[in-house]
Design an enzyme around this catalytic site. Sequence first.
Site, mmCIF file in Angstrom:
data_model
loop_
_atom_site.group_PDB
_atom_site.id
_atom_site.type_symbol
_atom_site.label_atom_id
_atom_site.label_comp_id
_atom_site.label_asym_id
_atom_site.label_seq_id
_atom_site.Cartn_x
_atom_site.Cartn_y
_atom_site.Cartn_z
ATOM 1 N N GLU A 21 0.826 -1.213 0.000
ATOM 2 C CA GLU A 21 0.000 0.000 0.000
ATOM 3 C C GLU A 21 0.857 1.259 0.000
ATOM 4 O O GLU A 21 1.919 1.271 0.605
ATOM 5 C CB GLU A 21 -0.831 0.057 1.291
ATOM 6 C CG GLU A 21 -1.763 -1.097 1.465
ATOM 7 C CD GLU A 21 -2.528 -1.013 2.779
ATOM 8 O OE1 GLU A 21 -2.614 0.084 3.363
ATOM 9 O OE2 GLU A 21 -3.018 -2.052 3.222
ATOM 10 N N CYS A 65 3.166 -4.745 16.572
ATOM 11 C CA CYS A 65 2.497 -3.744 17.424
ATOM 12 C C CYS A 65 1.002 -4.060 17.457
ATOM 13 O O CYS A 65 0.385 -4.291 16.411
ATOM 14 C CB CYS A 65 2.733 -2.334 16.885
ATOM 15 S SG CYS A 65 4.471 -1.873 16.800
ATOM 16 N N CYS A 101 -2.174 2.568 7.848
ATOM 17 C CA CYS A 101 -1.362 1.346 7.825
ATOM 18 C C CYS A 101 -1.979 -0.037 7.658
ATOM 19 O O CYS A 101 -2.575 -0.566 8.576
ATOM 20 C CB CYS A 101 -0.613 1.311 9.144
ATOM 21 S SG CYS A 101 1.027 1.815 8.913
#
Length: 343
Positions: free
Chosen positions: A92, A116, A333
């Site tokens: 992306e 994360c 993200c």
Amino acid sequence: MKKDIKSMTLPELKEEILLLGEKGFKAAQIYSWLHKHGAESFDEMTNISKDLREKLKNNYDIYNCTIEKKLVSVYDDTVKYLFSLNDGELIESVVMKYKYGYTICVSSQVGCKMGCKFCASGIAGFVRNLTAGEILSEVYTAQKDLGIRISHIVMMGVGEPLDNYDNVIKFLSMISDENGLNIGMRNISLSTCGVVSGIYKLMEEKLQLTLSISLHAPNDAIRSQTMPVNDRWNIDELLTACKDYIKATNRRISFEYAMISGVNDSDECAKELASKLKGMLCHVNLIPVNSVKERSYRKSSKDRMESFIKILEKSGINATVRRTLGSDINASCGQLRRGEKNC
Ligand code: SAH
């Protein structure tokens, strides 16, 4: 397998061209086609003889990004791309329009190892590193598709750039090369979740880019809950590396802090953060955490964020709330790639 010509620096390409028995200056012409004009095939290189183009085709491949999906925000013209690579993997990139120009947020890996908890990028784990040429292609393809000139780069897409160190450094040198797009280092930001060994290596490169640190917590207890990297390098080690980095480069560091309701957004957290960052040449960027389907984190309220900022500012720490762009197109993200691959 043919060689990846787009990942070659100009000196590397020159060496190759000489080995093919051609004149060295041809390398500059080919490099310019690839990196100034974003050529996606050898046939576009009209000032290169047919004969040489054939030789190039036989020896090299040009790996490009193919647009699989393109989403344009109705609010703010933010554009999100889902690109496929030669081996079918998906990545992306996001292009944002600011007053000063266009910024692209590029991915540096397919997937991510860092894990994360609030981030969609690593949910399905890590697949592979991107080559320098693939990261460059993100910029070239978006630029061509939009008919614009990109002036700023942020390495804040999917992946941990300092976990793909050599390819990322090569990308940085090629994107700032005057024979290519010539984007100045001062217009480039690189974000890390806190890979301390990489910060020290980067420090030695003495680049004028902006280093961003995804801090997201004021102490180890909270940070380790959400960021496994903290068990490898804790906050003290990370902040020591940051101080050394600032001393060596004289560049201000930007700390990213995603505000998660009830997790890291209390006044106590703000005070603890302020005491840790006091006196550092830095800036704090507060980001309302984006909700990710698979996770239950919620963003902090506006009031909470304002109170947090006031405490930081009282301690003389420069802090801002990051404007949210592209909120209608899953611009943050890893979310698009995940939705697509269902991985
Ligand atoms: N791996 C690097 C580069 C990714 S940058 C790094 O961690 O810095 C992407 C930034 O978005 C990081 O600061 C990351 O922590 C942050 N981020 C990831 N998921 C998020 C979410 N759901 N909400 C807000 N910020 C998020």
